[in-house]
Design a protein around this motif. Structure first.
Motif, PDB file in Angstrom:
ATOM      1  N   PRO A   6       0.608  -1.307  -0.032  1.00  0.00           N
ATOM      2  CA  PRO A   6      -0.147  -0.141   0.047  1.00  0.00           C
ATOM      3  C   PRO A   6       0.798   1.354   0.050  1.00  0.00           C
ATOM      4  CG  PRO A   6       0.170  -0.937   2.191  1.00  0.00           C
ATOM      5  CD  PRO A   6       0.439  -2.145   1.261  1.00  0.00           C
ATOM      6  N   ASP A   7       2.070   1.081   0.240  1.00  0.00           N
ATOM      7  CA  ASP A   7       2.985   2.490   0.409  1.00  0.00           C
ATOM      8  C   ASP A   7       3.651   2.762  -0.881  1.00  0.00           C
ATOM      9  OD1 ASP A   7       2.219   2.584   3.004  1.00  0.00           O
ATOM     10  OD2 ASP A   7       3.764   1.270   3.745  1.00  0.00           O
ATOM     11  N   LEU A   8       3.640   1.947  -1.935  1.00  0.00           N
ATOM     12  CA  LEU A   8       4.324   2.213  -3.261  1.00  0.00           C
ATOM     13  C   LEU A   8       3.579   3.659  -3.603  1.00  0.00           C
ATOM     14  CD1 LEU A   8       4.418  -0.978  -4.888  1.00  0.00           C
ATOM     15  CD2 LEU A   8       6.443   0.180  -3.727  1.00  0.00           C
ATOM     16  N   LYS A   9       4.421   4.316  -4.453  1.00  0.00           N
ATOM     17  CA  LYS A   9       3.972   5.402  -5.204  1.00  0.00           C
ATOM     18  C   LYS A   9       3.442   5.287  -6.391  1.00  0.00           C
ATOM     19  CE  LYS A   9       7.893   8.051  -2.945  1.00  0.00           C
ATOM     20  NZ  LYS A   9       9.077   8.893  -3.440  1.00  0.00           N
ATOM     21  N   THR A  10       2.285   6.357  -6.582  1.00  0.00           N
ATOM     22  CA  THR A  10       1.425   6.077  -7.746  1.00  0.00           C
ATOM     23  C   THR A  10       2.044   6.487  -9.033  1.00  0.00           C
ATOM     24  OG1 THR A  10       0.288   7.910  -7.211  1.00  0.00           O
ATOM     25  CG2 THR A  10      -0.738   5.996  -6.636  1.00  0.00           C
ATOM     26  N   GLU A  11       3.136   7.153  -8.859  1.00  0.00           N
ATOM     27  CA  GLU A  11       4.053   7.568  -9.933  1.00  0.00           C
ATOM     28  C   GLU A  11       4.425   6.410 -10.920  1.00  0.00           C
ATOM     29  OE1 GLU A  11       4.414   8.584  -7.074  1.00  0.00           O
ATOM     30  OE2 GLU A  11       3.807  10.991  -7.239  1.00  0.00           O
ATOM     31  N   LEU A  12       4.740   5.399 -10.267  1.00  0.00           N
ATOM     32  CA  LEU A  12       5.228   4.071 -10.801  1.00  0.00           C
ATOM     33  C   LEU A  12       4.411   3.641 -12.122  1.00  0.00           C
ATOM     34  CD1 LEU A  12       6.019   1.902  -7.885  1.00  0.00           C
ATOM     35  CD2 LEU A  12       7.792   2.793  -9.399  1.00  0.00           C
ATOM     36  N   SER A  13       4.815   3.072 -13.275  1.00  0.00           N
ATOM     37  CA  SER A  13       4.073   2.729 -14.207  1.00  0.00           C
ATOM     38  C   SER A  13       3.597   1.440 -13.873  1.00  0.00           C
ATOM     39  CB  SER A  13       5.039   2.414 -15.591  1.00  0.00           C
ATOM     40  OG  SER A  13       5.589   3.586 -15.856  1.00  0.00           O
ATOM     41  N   VAL A  14       2.170   1.225 -13.764  1.00  0.00           N
ATOM     42  CA  VAL A  14       1.465   0.002 -13.385  1.00  0.00           C
ATOM     43  C   VAL A  14       0.653  -0.501 -14.326  1.00  0.00           C
ATOM     44  CG1 VAL A  14      -0.306  -0.595 -11.695  1.00  0.00           C
ATOM     45  CG2 VAL A  14       1.127   0.995 -11.161  1.00  0.00           C
ATOM     46  N   TYR A  15       0.329  -1.885 -14.405  1.00  0.00           N
ATOM     47  CA  TYR A  15      -0.301  -2.577 -15.235  1.00  0.00           C
ATOM     48  C   TYR A  15      -1.186  -3.687 -14.569  1.00  0.00           C
ATOM     49  CZ  TYR A  15       3.561  -0.646 -17.835  1.00  0.00           C
ATOM     50  OH  TYR A  15       4.649   0.330 -18.712  1.00  0.00           O
ATOM     51  N   ALA A  16      -2.253  -4.250 -15.316  1.00  0.00           N
ATOM     52  CA  ALA A  16      -2.924  -5.055 -14.844  1.00  0.00           C
ATOM     53  C   ALA A  16      -3.311  -6.212 -15.975  1.00  0.00           C
ATOM     54  CB  ALA A  16      -4.213  -4.455 -14.317  1.00  0.00           C
ATOM     55  N   CYS A  17      -3.700  -7.374 -15.652  1.00  0.00           N
ATOM     56  CA  CYS A  17      -4.313  -8.362 -16.383  1.00  0.00           C
ATOM     57  C   CYS A  17      -5.876  -8.131 -16.851  1.00  0.00           C
ATOM     58  CB  CYS A  17      -3.894  -9.692 -15.877  1.00  0.00           C
ATOM     59  SG  CYS A  17      -4.559 -10.929 -17.141  1.00  0.00           S
ATOM     60  N   ASN A  18      -6.391  -8.354 -17.924  1.00  0.00           N
ATOM     61  CA  ASN A  18      -7.722  -8.158 -18.095  1.00  0.00           C
ATOM     62  C   ASN A  18      -8.393  -9.417 -17.916  1.00  0.00           C
ATOM     63  OD1 ASN A  18      -6.893  -9.893 -20.333  1.00  0.00           O
ATOM     64  ND2 ASN A  18      -7.524  -8.378 -21.847  1.00  0.00           N
ATOM     65  N   GLY A  19      -7.802 -10.532 -17.541  1.00  0.00           N
ATOM     66  CA  GLY A  19      -8.285 -11.849 -17.119  1.00  0.00           C
ATOM     67  C   GLY A  19      -8.288 -11.702 -15.545  1.00  0.00           C
ATOM     68  N   CYS A  20      -7.405 -12.042 -14.961  1.00  0.00           N
ATOM     69  CA  CYS A  20      -7.448 -12.367 -13.627  1.00  0.00           C
ATOM     70  C   CYS A  20      -7.446 -11.089 -12.726  1.00  0.00           C
ATOM     71  CB  CYS A  20      -6.350 -13.367 -13.244  1.00  0.00           C
ATOM     72  SG  CYS A  20      -4.577 -12.635 -13.440  1.00  0.00           S
ATOM     73  N   GLY A  21      -6.940  -9.843 -13.522  1.00  0.00           N
ATOM     74  CA  GLY A  21      -6.897  -8.712 -12.615  1.00  0.00           C
ATOM     75  C   GLY A  21      -5.324  -8.576 -11.934  1.00  0.00           C
ATOM     76  N   GLN A  22      -4.747  -9.281 -12.238  1.00  0.00           N
ATOM     77  CA  GLN A  22      -3.242  -9.674 -11.424  1.00  0.00           C
ATOM     78  C   GLN A  22      -2.634  -8.025 -11.699  1.00  0.00           C
ATOM     79  OE1 GLN A  22      -1.474 -11.464  -9.476  1.00  0.00           O
ATOM     80  NE2 GLN A  22       0.119  -9.836  -9.370  1.00  0.00           N
ATOM     81  N   GLY A  23      -1.934  -7.472 -10.652  1.00  0.00           N
ATOM     82  CA  GLY A  23      -1.448  -6.261 -11.084  1.00  0.00           C
ATOM     83  C   GLY A  23       0.149  -6.293 -11.141  1.00  0.00           C
ATOM     84  N   TYR A  24       0.629  -5.408 -11.769  1.00  0.00           N
ATOM     85  CA  TYR A  24       2.078  -5.537 -12.099  1.00  0.00           C
ATOM     86  C   TYR A  24       2.617  -3.960 -12.215  1.00  0.00           C
ATOM     87  CZ  TYR A  24       1.311 -10.403 -14.103  1.00  0.00           C
ATOM     88  OH  TYR A  24       1.007 -11.514 -14.405  1.00  0.00           O
ATOM     89  N   TRP A  25       3.839  -3.871 -11.852  1.00  0.00           N
ATOM     90  CA  TRP A  25       4.249  -2.394 -11.605  1.00  0.00           C
ATOM     91  C   TRP A  25       5.837  -2.686 -11.961  1.00  0.00           C
ATOM     92  CZ3 TRP A  25       1.923  -4.399  -7.416  1.00  0.00           C
ATOM     93  CH2 TRP A  25       2.723  -4.813  -6.293  1.00  0.00           C
ATOM     94  N   TRP A  26       6.446  -1.613 -12.912  1.00  0.00           N
ATOM     95  CA  TRP A  26       7.536  -1.776 -13.305  1.00  0.00           C
ATOM     96  C   TRP A  26       8.653  -0.680 -12.726  1.00  0.00           C
ATOM     97  CZ3 TRP A  26       8.505  -5.030 -16.867  1.00  0.00           C
ATOM     98  CH2 TRP A  26       9.910  -4.970 -17.230  1.00  0.00           C
ATOM     99  N   CYS A  27       9.484  -1.501 -11.830  1.00  0.00           N
ATOM    100  CA  CYS A  27      10.742  -1.164 -11.065  1.00  0.00           C
ATOM    101  C   CYS A  27      12.052  -1.513 -11.504  1.00  0.00           C
ATOM    102  CB  CYS A  27      10.517  -1.512  -9.641  1.00  0.00           C
ATOM    103  SG  CYS A  27       9.137  -1.066  -8.731  1.00  0.00           S
TER     104      CYS A  27
END
Length: 215
Positions: free
Chosen positions: A124-145
């Protein structure tokens, strides 16, 4: 075959796993496994670790038997599979499929949605400035670091780069821009493959590699 399936998805290949329901149907119905019909309907190539499955009467033609125990041999099997099926790799498609469910990954632009994804994944403490992605199937979230070498995104990128190099050394065709993998020298990797005898047509056997991949 979970690892092999993950590799294919990382490289942008549409790869589906047998569901629990299909597995139960396969083990209970010896005459017509559901997975065979799914392969025919979805025009998929069947990959299996079971010799007995290949011996069944209705097994789809072109099915492959794979030994997943040795990682290096599994990588060779992947390359041979691509060569046999005329697969052309497109780096822009790498890391665009969900490794969990095979869905497509899309960009999450809304900060509120990003925050929800972070919270759902225990960060929950990650910054929203990160590039974030999600799966259109299961909804799994991904973010790029990418700047954090131990992050899951960086590990996936390194895995994709490694698999890409193995494919280049084996002679798998490539099309389009290298995208985020422009640090890889295609000609250098082809040259390494030729020296190692793994480049198709340059020491690598052109026929099926029976100890690695068979049908």
């Amino acid at each position: 075959l979970n690892r092999f399936t993950r590799w294919l998805r990382i490289l942008g290949i549409d790869a589906a796993l047998e569901t629990g329901e299909e597995e139960r149907a396969r083990t209970s119905d010896k005459k017509n496994p559901v997975i065979f019909e799914r392969c025919r309907l979805e025009q998929r190539t069947l990959l299996t670790t079971s010799k007995n499955l290949l011996l069944r009467k209705d097994c789809p033609p072109g099915a492959y038997l794979i030994d997943p125990k040795n990682v290096q041999e599994l990588e060779k099997a992947m390359v041979q599979l691509f060569l046999d099926h005329g697969v052309v790799l497109r780096p822009r498609d790498f890391v665009t499929r969900c490794v969990i469910c095979n869905g497509s990954i899309f960009t999450v632009a809304n900060d509120e949605d990003k925050a929800k994804i972070f919270k759902a994944n225990g960060c929950p403490d990650l910054k929203t400035e990160l590039s974030v992605y999600a799966c259109n199937g299961c909804g799994q979230g991904y973010w790029w670091c990418d700047d954090i070498v131990t992050s899951s995104a960086s590990r996936v990128k390194m895995q994709a780069a490694h698999l890409f190099r193995q494919c280049l050394r084996g002679g798998v065709p490539v099309e389009g821009d290298l995208h985020m993998f422009d640090f890889i020298d295609i000609e250098e990797e082809r040259s390494i493959g030729e020296k190692e005898g793994t480049l198709a047509g340059k020491g690598r056997p052109t026929g099926p590699m029976e100890p690695i991949l068979s049908w």
